[in-house]
Design an enzyme around this catalytic site. Structure first.
Site, short mmCIF file in Angstrom:
data_model
loop_
_atom_site.label_atom_id
_atom_site.label_comp_id
_atom_site.label_asym_id
_atom_site.label_seq_id
_atom_site.Cartn_x
_atom_site.Cartn_y
_atom_site.Cartn_z
CG ASP A 80 -47.92 9.54 -30.00
OD1 ASP A 80 -46.93 10.29 -29.87
OD2 ASP A 80 -49.08 9.94 -29.86
CB THR A 113 -48.90 9.72 -34.80
OG1 THR A 113 -48.65 8.91 -33.64
CG2 THR A 113 -50.02 10.67 -34.50
CG ASP A 411 -53.10 9.17 -28.62
OD1 ASP A 411 -53.12 10.36 -28.94
OD2 ASP A 411 -52.07 8.47 -28.64
#
Length: 546
Positions: A80, A113, A411
């Site tokens: 990410d 993010t 996450d």
């Protein structure tokens, strides 16, 4: 830089740093700051969405990492925006602010993010156009602040609440699956989402709407398949019994958790022991045996059936523990020791003299888990007295897959935690950003002055997220965005987004693409605050080559 010599002929270097510095002020400083922020956002823009492109990163020691790719050549591929930015070598101070922005989103929410950096880059791009038109940066920042409040309130308006219980976890699972869709583990997203949701519910206090993620431990072991990942309602420790002949399964265990070793006290450094006869050696050996006997007997007297020790012990103590039928585990780390104490309800004992029956931890089952034909073993402490502590045990073909799955699970855990705190959701695929863009654009007419231009620019910047999603999915970005925005306005349907996966419908409710409300609101607020901070910097000292 120049080379000079002192009175004794020794060379030394003179650095003329001031000559290699230049000072940027006013509009030049603003443009330089905006350019640095846009450069970081541009590098992440193509990674947004389930079909985002990969990045190849080369570390200073030559290791090559390919993001989001199962053929990564290193052991730690980023998945990410936060991970990619952490591995990038960023020198510019404004670029470091963008890295901190992504890290803040990861810490607060755990997801979004990449989107928060792309949004900040779009805001900076629009701000640059306003700066060239002569609008003061403070007026731009104030307009962005007004627009962010409008978008924040509009997200509340279009959000949807859903009720869930421990028996009906499907809404939570669907939302976590959205998070895992853009990760390398998306082929197992259903199974991993269910594991993450069950883990969060196991440690959650639904009445207080509070979740302590510190009680969830994520462990990984190379070998097996990703499908072999399991949730253990207890603690898994990467250790085994200290002696191979000790029992591998203990029912209704009373656990003594020690930070004192099974060994006799050591003499001070200024003393020494001289052994020059067999009798002296036998006396010393007998004294050591007595120490070992007393330590083991104290553990047996308080009713302990398993000893977990932070330190090691020699072969003689290990053999004596096996003879006395007292299983033991050694070299357990301090963090793991605390988790075991929390899970079993025991107390960490620093000295054998302080060991009492009320300080023992209780567990319904302690078993040693082995892996196939290898010698790898792991200790599982299950059915604990305080069962709120759980462990997610991940399997994978190599270390890269393990690390990737750990980040993806993190996450999903954060998303499930946020939904328990606030069970409001908005729909993904850029639908929330498009709806907010329409609302901010409509509200701009109510404001007079230069702030109106900034509010309209904020609305244009919100379109940057769906544009990037369409572009990364191979769709014509402008045509796709205008079609979806027109559909939202005509049908008064704020749930229409970009069909990234070619499902055949733009309605994100039918595709079950969810995002948490607080995550999306935090994304807009953080991006706005960082952009305001960058716009207020008007004096920068940088190397002249910049």
């Amino acid at each position: 830089m120049a080379l000079a010599f002192d009175d004794f002929g020794r060379p030394f270097i003179i650095l003329r740093e001031q000559e290699s510095k230049s000072r940027l002020r006013g509009l030049d400083a603003h443009k330089a700051n905006v350019a640095a922020g846009k450069a970081v956002a541009r590098s992440l823009r193509t990674s947004l969405g389930p079909k985002g492109m990969d990045k190849i990163l080369q570390s200073p020691d030559g290791d090559v990492t390919i993001s989001n790719c199962s053929t990564a050549l290193s052991h730690s591929p980023p998945n990410d925006g936060a991970t990619i930015l952490e591995q990038m070598d960023v020198d510019n101070q404004i670029a470091k602010l963008m890295v901190e922005l992504s890290r803040s989103q990861d810490y607060e929410i755990g997801d979004g993010t990449t989107g928060v950096v792309v949004l900040a880059g779009s805001l900076l791009e629009q701000a640059e156009k306003l700066l060239e038109r002569g609008i003061h940066p403070i007026r731009i920042a104030e307009g962005y602040e007004m627009a962010s409040k409008i978008a924040f309130d509009h997200l509340e308006h279009i959000s949807t609440r859903f009720e869930f219980t421990a028996a009906n976890i499907e809404p939570l699972v669907q939302t976590c699956m959205t998070t895992l869709s853009s990760k390398i583990v998306n082929r197992c997203k259903r199974m991993l989402a269910e594991i993450a949701v069950r883990a969060v519910l196991a440690v959650a206090d639904l009445e207080r709407k509070d979740v302590n993620l510190d009680l969830i431990k994520v462990e990984g072991k190379v070998g097996g398949k990703l499908e072999d990942t399991e949730l253990i309602y207890g603690i898994a420790v990467d250790k085994d019994m200290s002696h191979p002949q000790m029992p591998k399964r203990i029912e209704d265990a009373n656990i003594a958790i020690l930070t004192c070793p099974f060994e006799p006290p050591k003499p001070k450094t200024k003393h020494k022991v001289d052994i020059d006869t067999v009798e002296k050696f036998q006396t010393m050996r007998g004294q050591e045996q007595k120490y070992f006997d007393e330590m083991v007997q104290k553990c047996k007297d308080v009713g302990a059936t398993l000893v977990i020790c932070q330190w090691g012990f020699d072969d003689e103590a290990n053999h004596l523990l096996m003879q006395r039928n007292l299983p033991a585990v050694r070299w357990v780390g301090g963090v793991e020791l605390e988790l075991i104490a929390i899970a079993t309800g025991g107390r960490i004992v620093p000295r054998f003299q302080e060991l009492t029956p009320d300080k023992l931890g209780q567990a319904g089952l302690v078993r040693e888990k082995s892996f196939g034909t290898t010698k790898d073993r792991m200790l599982c402490i299950e059915r604990c007295a305080n069962s709120r502590a759980v462990t997610i045990f991940i399997r994978g073909g190599n270390k890269m897959m393990i690390e990737e799955a750990k980040r993806s699970i993190h996450d999903a855990l954060c998303v499930a935690r946020n939904l328990i705190r606030n069970n409001s959701i908005v729909y993904g695929g850029g639908s929330a950003e498009i709806s907010c863009s329409v609302a901010v654009e409509a509200a701009a007419d109510r404001y007079a002055g230069a702030e109106q231009y900034a509010i309209r620019s904020f609305a244009d910047a919100l379109d940057g997220i769906p544009l990037a999603l369409a572009e990364n999915s191979g769709l014509p970005p402008i045509d796709t965005l205008t079609a979806v925005k027109s559909q939202q306005i005509q049908e008064n349907n704020p749930y229409c987004g970009i069909d990234c996966n070619d499902v055949g419908t733009n309605d994100m409710r039918e595709q079950h693409v969810f995002e948490t409300l607080i995550g999306k609101q935090q994304q807009i607020l953080l991006a706005t605050q960082v952009v305001k901070m960058i716009l207020k910097i008007d004096d920068v000292i940088t190397p002249s080559e910049f």
